[in-house]
Design a protein around this motif. Structure first.
Motif, PDB file in Angstrom:
ATOM      1  N   LEU A  78       0.879  -1.199   0.019  1.00 19.62           N
ATOM      2  CA  LEU A  78      -0.001   0.061   0.018  1.00 19.62           C
ATOM      3  C   LEU A  78       0.825   1.316  -0.181  1.00 19.62           C
ATOM      4  O   LEU A  78       1.711   1.348   0.826  1.00 19.62           O
ATOM      5  CB  LEU A  78      -1.016  -0.012   1.216  1.00 19.62           C
ATOM      6  N   VAL A  79       0.793   2.269  -0.807  1.00 19.18           N
ATOM      7  CA  VAL A  79       1.643   3.571  -0.910  1.00 19.18           C
ATOM      8  C   VAL A  79       0.366   4.702  -0.436  1.00 19.18           C
ATOM      9  O   VAL A  79      -0.623   4.907  -1.062  1.00 19.18           O
ATOM     10  CB  VAL A  79       1.894   3.794  -2.409  1.00 19.18           C
ATOM     11  N   VAL A  80       1.114   5.342   0.471  1.00 17.17           N
ATOM     12  CA  VAL A  80       0.340   6.469   0.988  1.00 17.17           C
ATOM     13  C   VAL A  80       1.030   7.710   0.682  1.00 17.17           C
ATOM     14  O   VAL A  80       2.226   8.084   0.634  1.00 17.17           O
ATOM     15  CB  VAL A  80       0.490   6.363   2.522  1.00 17.17           C
ATOM     16  N   VAL A 131      -2.966   2.726  -3.858  1.00 15.72           N
ATOM     17  CA  VAL A 131      -2.767   4.161  -3.344  1.00 15.72           C
ATOM     18  C   VAL A 131      -3.911   4.605  -2.299  1.00 15.72           C
ATOM     19  O   VAL A 131      -5.240   4.290  -2.657  1.00 15.72           O
ATOM     20  CB  VAL A 131      -2.757   5.077  -4.196  1.00 15.72           C
ATOM     21  N   VAL A 132      -3.646   5.290  -1.392  1.00 13.75           N
ATOM     22  CA  VAL A 132      -4.535   6.032  -0.363  1.00 13.75           C
ATOM     23  C   VAL A 132      -3.791   7.252  -0.407  1.00 13.75           C
ATOM     24  O   VAL A 132      -2.561   7.674  -0.446  1.00 13.75           O
ATOM     25  CB  VAL A 132      -4.588   5.244   0.822  1.00 13.75           C
ATOM     26  N   MET A 135      -6.529  13.006   8.230  1.00 13.63           N
ATOM     27  CA  MET A 135      -7.858  12.200   7.437  1.00 13.63           C
ATOM     28  C   MET A 135      -7.119  11.281   6.412  1.00 13.63           C
ATOM     29  O   MET A 135      -6.068  11.560   5.981  1.00 13.63           O
ATOM     30  CB  MET A 135      -8.895  13.127   6.857  1.00 13.63           C
ATOM     31  N   LEU A 136      -7.816  10.085   6.139  1.00 16.06           N
ATOM     32  CA  LEU A 136      -7.454   9.338   4.947  1.00 16.06           C
ATOM     33  C   LEU A 136      -8.457   9.047   3.966  1.00 16.06           C
ATOM     34  O   LEU A 136      -9.775   8.788   4.467  1.00 16.06           O
ATOM     35  CB  LEU A 136      -7.074   7.960   5.625  1.00 16.06           C
ATOM     36  N   TRP A 173      -9.680  -0.691   1.448  1.00 13.23           N
ATOM     37  CA  TRP A 173      -8.833  -0.211   2.591  1.00 13.23           C
ATOM     38  C   TRP A 173      -9.399   0.424   3.909  1.00 13.23           C
ATOM     39  O   TRP A 173      -8.899  -0.235   4.843  1.00 13.23           O
ATOM     40  CB  TRP A 173      -7.768   0.591   1.796  1.00 13.23           C
ATOM     41  N   LEU A 174      -9.938   1.223   3.554  1.00 14.43           N
ATOM     42  CA  LEU A 174     -10.628   1.986   4.896  1.00 14.43           C
ATOM     43  C   LEU A 174     -11.359   1.019   5.647  1.00 14.43           C
ATOM     44  O   LEU A 174     -11.321   1.100   6.942  1.00 14.43           O
ATOM     45  CB  LEU A 174     -11.296   3.026   4.503  1.00 14.43           C
TER      46      LEU A 174
END
Length: 358
Positions: free
Chosen positions: A186-188, A211-212, A229-230, A236-237
């Motif tokens: 996972l790429v933030v 991606v998030v 916040m995301l 994912w969430l």
């Protein structure tokens, strides 16, 4: 058994080896060290907000998902309905949740360095391996080095800040794409400084499954609320939400953030002033002999050619002006200072002090 022996026996050695995150006492100082918005709200706006707070039910738990805040964020940040929004007690909690979620035995977290120190610290807190990949000397991404780590370590989580703290720059999009496409993790994309940047990556949620996007309200003037916040796909969430503490966003923060988002234009006008002040600060620092680096954030990284960063930091502190000395924090940051862009009158006092010092 003595208390020292008990601590040594019970506390993980990697925790005992850490230094606590230090926040200096800024009482009575012109505070240009923490990338805060220096402006207060207009008096009428403050009065309306204070009236609102008087009606907050402090005897009740807050709403578990803060729907008014979520709705306000979705509107002002133009988040499409198909993407979820998860709130945290500052970006730090979001980083912690993400890292906890992937912390299988042998899992690895990767980020470029120098970067936001909490990526590494939180990875250590939760017992996850961390790999920091040095930037190039011009603070661009070392794409080849990062791809090599991806091939070798297969990191479960990659943090990419746009723009980066403490360097202030945006990285080349083709480098970002290459890293995202090579990653099985996972790429933030951390957009903490978005209000000062020329680029955002929310549309990349459509482009990439892994991606998030992480943001915060701290830099627009709400640092005291601690609200991060995301944004991302529900797949994912929904998983990350399982480890979020219930009621993590308190009643006063929810009410204040929902109110502020209804007046977001005021915050954006303040950020526009800071962007203008940033350009002025860049010119003044260069004129004073500093080597300055391009910034798309609300701070400027500057190198002291005379190798006297600590001397300047201490001299400014004597004059009640607090900045950030980065010398010694990372080899690429030798002789570097970081100046938060303040209000015009604060910046003027900084410039006069620097003129006097130099």
């Amino acid at each position: 058994m003595s208390i020292d022996a008990l601590v040594e026996n019970l506390i993980r050695p990697e925790i005992r080896a850490l230094q606590a995150y230090h926040v200096g006492d800024a009482s009575g100082m012109i505070k240009l060290d923490a990338m805060e918005n220096p402006f207060q709200w207009p008096e009428a706006m403050k009065a309306e907000w204070q009236t609102l707070l008087a009606d907050c039910a402090l005897n009740r738990y807050p709403h578990p998902v803060a729907p008014e805040v979520v709705a306000g964020l979705r509107e002002v940040m133009e988040v499409p309905e198909q993407y979820g929004i998860l709130l945290g007690n500052g970006s730090d909690e979001i980083i912690q949740l993400l890292t906890m979620a992937v912390a299988k035995p042998g899992a690895c977290v990767m980020a470029p360095e120098p970067g936001f120190v909490m990526y590494k610290m939180i990875s250590t807190f939760v017992g996850t391996d961390y790999v920091g990949v040095p930037l190039k000397s011009d603070f661009s991404l070392d794409r080849d080095a990062m791809l090599a780590v991806i091939a070798e370590k297969n990191p479960a989580l990659i943090f990419l800040a746009q723009p980066n703290n403490p360097t202030g720059n945006l990285w080349a999009e083709d480098d970002l794409v290459a890293i995202i496409e090579a990653s099985n993790g996972l790429v933030v994309l951390d957009e903490a400084y978005l209000p000062f940047s020329s680029r955002n990556h929310l549309s990349w949620l459509d482009r990439f499954d892994n991606v998030v996007v992480m943001r915060t309200l701290s830099k627009v003037g709400l640092a005291g609320l601690r609200l991060g916040m995301l944004f991302g796909r529900s797949e994912w969430l929904n998983e990350i939400d399982k480890i979020r503490m219930p009621y993590n966003i308190n009643v006063l923060t929810q009410a204040s953030a929902a109110f502020a988002l209804k007046h977001y234009n005021v915050l954006m006008e303040q950020c526009a002033v800071l962007r203008s002040e940033r350009e002025n600060m860049m010119n003044v620092l260069a004129g004073l002999g500093f080597d300055t680096y391009p910034s798309e954030a609300n701070f400027i990284l500057a190198r002291c050619p005379e190798k006297n960063a600590r001397v300047i930091f201490d001299a400014l502190k004597e004059k009640k002006i607090l900045i950030k000395c980065l010398d010694g924090g990372h080899p690429l940051l030798s002789d570097c200072l970081r100046f938060t862009v303040g209000a015009p009158e604060e910046n003027a006092q900084l410039f006069a002090a620097l003129q006097d010092i130099r």
